[in-house]
Design a protein around this motif. Structure first.
Motif, PDB file in Angstrom:
ATOM      1  N   SER A 190      68.562  42.446  60.494  1.00 45.67           N
ATOM      2  CA  SER A 190      67.693  41.278  60.331  1.00 45.67           C
ATOM      3  C   SER A 190      66.220  41.653  60.301  1.00 45.67           C
ATOM      4  O   SER A 190      65.361  40.778  60.263  1.00 45.67           O
ATOM      5  CB  SER A 190      67.935  40.277  61.467  1.00 45.67           C
ATOM      6  OG  SER A 190      67.650  40.875  62.721  1.00 45.67           O
ATOM      7  N   GLN A 191      65.923  42.948  60.298  1.00 48.92           N
ATOM      8  CA  GLN A 191      64.527  43.375  60.349  1.00 48.92           C
ATOM      9  C   GLN A 191      64.387  44.791  59.804  1.00 48.92           C
ATOM     10  O   GLN A 191      65.214  45.658  60.081  1.00 48.92           O
ATOM     11  CB  GLN A 191      64.013  43.337  61.796  1.00 48.92           C
ATOM     12  CG  GLN A 191      62.617  43.886  62.009  1.00 48.92           C
ATOM     13  CD  GLN A 191      61.544  42.892  61.597  1.00 48.92           C
ATOM     14  OE1 GLN A 191      61.802  41.688  61.592  1.00 48.92           O
ATOM     15  NE2 GLN A 191      60.365  43.367  61.274  1.00 48.92           N
ATOM     16  N   ILE A 192      63.347  45.017  58.994  1.00 47.09           N
ATOM     17  CA  ILE A 192      62.988  46.363  58.557  1.00 47.09           C
ATOM     18  C   ILE A 192      61.694  46.746  59.267  1.00 47.09           C
ATOM     19  O   ILE A 192      60.688  46.037  59.148  1.00 47.09           O
ATOM     20  CB  ILE A 192      62.807  46.436  57.036  1.00 47.09           C
ATOM     21  CG1 ILE A 192      64.170  46.377  56.339  1.00 47.09           C
ATOM     22  CG2 ILE A 192      62.097  47.728  56.628  1.00 47.09           C
ATOM     23  CD1 ILE A 192      64.103  46.530  54.838  1.00 47.09           C
ATOM     24  N   ASP A 193      61.720  47.840  60.008  1.00 50.34           N
ATOM     25  CA  ASP A 193      60.540  48.242  60.774  1.00 50.34           C
ATOM     26  C   ASP A 193      59.630  49.206  60.025  1.00 50.34           C
ATOM     27  O   ASP A 193      58.435  49.288  60.311  1.00 50.34           O
ATOM     28  CB  ASP A 193      60.992  48.893  62.092  1.00 50.34           C
ATOM     29  CG  ASP A 193      61.735  47.905  62.986  1.00 50.34           C
ATOM     30  OD1 ASP A 193      61.328  46.731  63.034  1.00 50.34           O
ATOM     31  OD2 ASP A 193      62.731  48.323  63.623  1.00 50.34           O
ATOM     32  N   ASN A 194      60.188  49.932  59.047  1.00 46.38           N
ATOM     33  CA  ASN A 194      59.391  50.944  58.345  1.00 46.38           C
ATOM     34  C   ASN A 194      58.835  50.424  57.028  1.00 46.38           C
ATOM     35  O   ASN A 194      58.912  51.104  55.988  1.00 46.38           O
ATOM     36  CB  ASN A 194      60.257  52.198  58.099  1.00 46.38           C
ATOM     37  CG  ASN A 194      61.466  51.908  57.232  1.00 46.38           C
ATOM     38  OD1 ASN A 194      62.002  50.797  57.267  1.00 46.38           O
ATOM     39  ND2 ASN A 194      61.906  52.870  56.457  1.00 46.38           N
ATOM     40  N   THR A 195      58.269  49.214  57.046  1.00 42.85           N
ATOM     41  CA  THR A 195      57.761  48.622  55.793  1.00 42.85           C
ATOM     42  C   THR A 195      56.657  49.458  55.159  1.00 42.85           C
ATOM     43  O   THR A 195      56.456  49.420  53.956  1.00 42.85           O
ATOM     44  CB  THR A 195      57.232  47.203  56.051  1.00 42.85           C
ATOM     45  OG1 THR A 195      56.214  47.258  57.060  1.00 42.85           O
ATOM     46  CG2 THR A 195      58.343  46.278  56.533  1.00 42.85           C
ATOM     47  N   HIS A 196      55.940  50.225  55.991  1.00 42.99           N
ATOM     48  CA  HIS A 196      54.833  51.031  55.467  1.00 42.99           C
ATOM     49  C   HIS A 196      55.345  52.176  54.570  1.00 42.99           C
ATOM     50  O   HIS A 196      54.568  52.780  53.820  1.00 42.99           O
ATOM     51  CB  HIS A 196      54.012  51.625  56.624  1.00 42.99           C
ATOM     52  CG  HIS A 196      54.807  52.481  57.535  1.00 42.99           C
ATOM     53  ND1 HIS A 196      55.564  51.944  58.577  1.00 42.99           N
ATOM     54  CD2 HIS A 196      55.004  53.836  57.604  1.00 42.99           C
ATOM     55  CE1 HIS A 196      56.177  52.929  59.225  1.00 42.99           C
ATOM     56  NE2 HIS A 196      55.855  54.078  58.667  1.00 42.99           N
ATOM     57  N   ASP A 197      56.642  52.484  54.654  1.00 42.00           N
ATOM     58  CA  ASP A 197      57.213  53.545  53.805  1.00 42.00           C
ATOM     59  C   ASP A 197      57.448  53.063  52.374  1.00 42.00           C
ATOM     60  O   ASP A 197      57.689  53.878  51.494  1.00 42.00           O
ATOM     61  CB  ASP A 197      58.544  54.019  54.389  1.00 42.00           C
ATOM     62  CG  ASP A 197      58.358  54.782  55.705  1.00 42.00           C
ATOM     63  OD1 ASP A 197      57.234  55.266  55.942  1.00 42.00           O
ATOM     64  OD2 ASP A 197      59.320  54.866  56.474  1.00 42.00           O
ATOM     65  N   TYR A 198      57.409  51.754  52.177  1.00 41.44           N
ATOM     66  CA  TYR A 198      57.605  51.196  50.831  1.00 41.44           C
ATOM     67  C   TYR A 198      56.243  51.029  50.168  1.00 41.44           C
ATOM     68  O   TYR A 198      55.456  50.156  50.541  1.00 41.44           O
ATOM     69  CB  TYR A 198      58.328  49.842  50.906  1.00 41.44           C
ATOM     70  CG  TYR A 198      59.757  49.965  51.395  1.00 41.44           C
ATOM     71  CD1 TYR A 198      60.815  50.046  50.499  1.00 41.44           C
ATOM     72  CD2 TYR A 198      60.029  49.973  52.765  1.00 41.44           C
ATOM     73  CE1 TYR A 198      62.119  50.149  50.948  1.00 41.44           C
ATOM     74  CE2 TYR A 198      61.345  50.087  53.221  1.00 41.44           C
ATOM     75  CZ  TYR A 198      62.391  50.173  52.321  1.00 41.44           C
ATOM     76  OH  TYR A 198      63.668  50.264  52.766  1.00 41.44           O
TER      77      TYR A 198
ATOM     78  N   CYS B 133      55.858  41.942  57.177  1.00 42.15           N
ATOM     79  CA  CYS B 133      56.344  41.975  58.560  1.00 42.15           C
ATOM     80  C   CYS B 133      57.779  42.479  58.683  1.00 42.15           C
ATOM     81  O   CYS B 133      58.260  42.693  59.794  1.00 42.15           O
ATOM     82  CB  CYS B 133      56.260  40.576  59.177  1.00 42.15           C
ATOM     83  SG  CYS B 133      57.402  39.392  58.432  1.00 42.15           S
ATOM     84  N   GLY B 134      58.472  42.651  57.557  1.00 46.69           N
ATOM     85  CA  GLY B 134      59.839  43.169  57.603  1.00 46.69           C
ATOM     86  C   GLY B 134      60.896  42.147  57.944  1.00 46.69           C
ATOM     87  O   GLY B 134      62.053  42.489  58.165  1.00 46.69           O
TER      88      GLY B 134
END
Length: 266
Positions: free
Chosen positions: A256-264, A221-222
């Motif tokens: 406080s948040q990473i939105d592009n988690t799908h890039d990892y 969820c980031g």
């Protein structure tokens, strides 16, 4: 050698008195010595010892750890932001040097454990995961755990029953692949971050004045994980699971948040 009576000088060390044709003059005491006694430590140079004891040493400086019984030292200051004392890397966290400020806070409030729980859950609650997503994350962690145990790296001194396993996605700019790693459940998230950085030789700006810091996020969820929260508490509150995937990234201090988690990706 009688033809050259003034050639060479005798060593000033009383038990030596060796005639040396290439004598050395000590910068500390000014006396002359042979090659075997040219260094201050080799002739017990009192003047050099005085300079060192009074802080006049002009060589490379180092900073000793103030934790009782520790002889560690660092080339740079590692100062606790709470008590302002200097420590080595092994004792830089508050709970590792029994920070007096932390003790005062516990004595005054008598609710330190409750405070730590609030801090630990603060980041996760800022971006809550729906119950369905939580259940899905827990199931995925169980499936991943067995595979992680086969290849995970970490501090081998951690007892088997205290190990917690994560798949760690490393900062994108390093271009390193995700690593299965294990940590002690007694550690804080901050110490987990330090361990990941050490094992993977990643630059760690967390103890500097840099505006960018290494932080850890939930991969699904980031959401940001608080550096002061213990792994054990995170597991109890199900903010994390044994076998979870997390992201280590260098971000601005207010992130406080990473939105592009799908890039990892692994």
């Amino acid at each position: 050698m009688a033809e050259f009576p003034d050639l060479g000088k005798h060593c000033s060390v009383e038990i030596c008195q060796q005639l040396d044709f290439l004598p050395f003059d000590c910068d500390g005491c000014g006396k002359t010595f042979c090659g075997d006694h040219k260094f201050p430590d080799n002739h017990d140079c009192n003047q050099m010892n005085k300079q060192t004891a009074t802080g006049e040493y002009s060589g490379e400086r180092s900073y000793f750890c103030t934790f009782e019984g520790c002889q560690g030292r660092e080339l740079m200051k590692v100062t606790c932001t709470e008590c302002n004392k200097n420590f080595c890397l092994n004792h830089r966290h508050q709970n590792e040097h029994n920070c007096e400020k932390l003790e005062i806070k516990e004595d005054k409030t008598k609710t330190a454990e409750h405070v730590r729980q609030i801090i630990a859950s603060k980041a996760a609650k800022a971006h809550p995961v729906p119950s369905k997503g939580k259940k899905s994350s827990k199931t995925a962690a169980k499936v991943a755990l067995m595979k992680l145990k086969m290849h995970a790296i970490g501090d081998k001194g951690i007892p088997q029953d205290s190990r917690v396993f994560f798949l760690v996605y490393l900062p994108m700019q390093t271009k390193l692949k995700a690593k299965p790693m294990f940590f002690s459940k007694t550690w804080t998230i901050g110490r987990v971050i330090d361990s990941v950085a050490d094992f993977n030789k990643i630059s760690n700006p967390n103890n500097t004045g840099s505006e960018q810091k290494l932080r850890m996020f939930l991969h699904d969820c980031g959401g940001l994980l608080d550096t002061k929260a213990s792994l054990e508490l995170c597991l109890q509150q199900e903010n994390l699971y044994n076998g979870s995937s997390v992201i280590l990234e260098c971000v601005p201090t207010d992130c406080s948040q990473i939105d592009n988690t799908h890039d990892y990706k692994s």
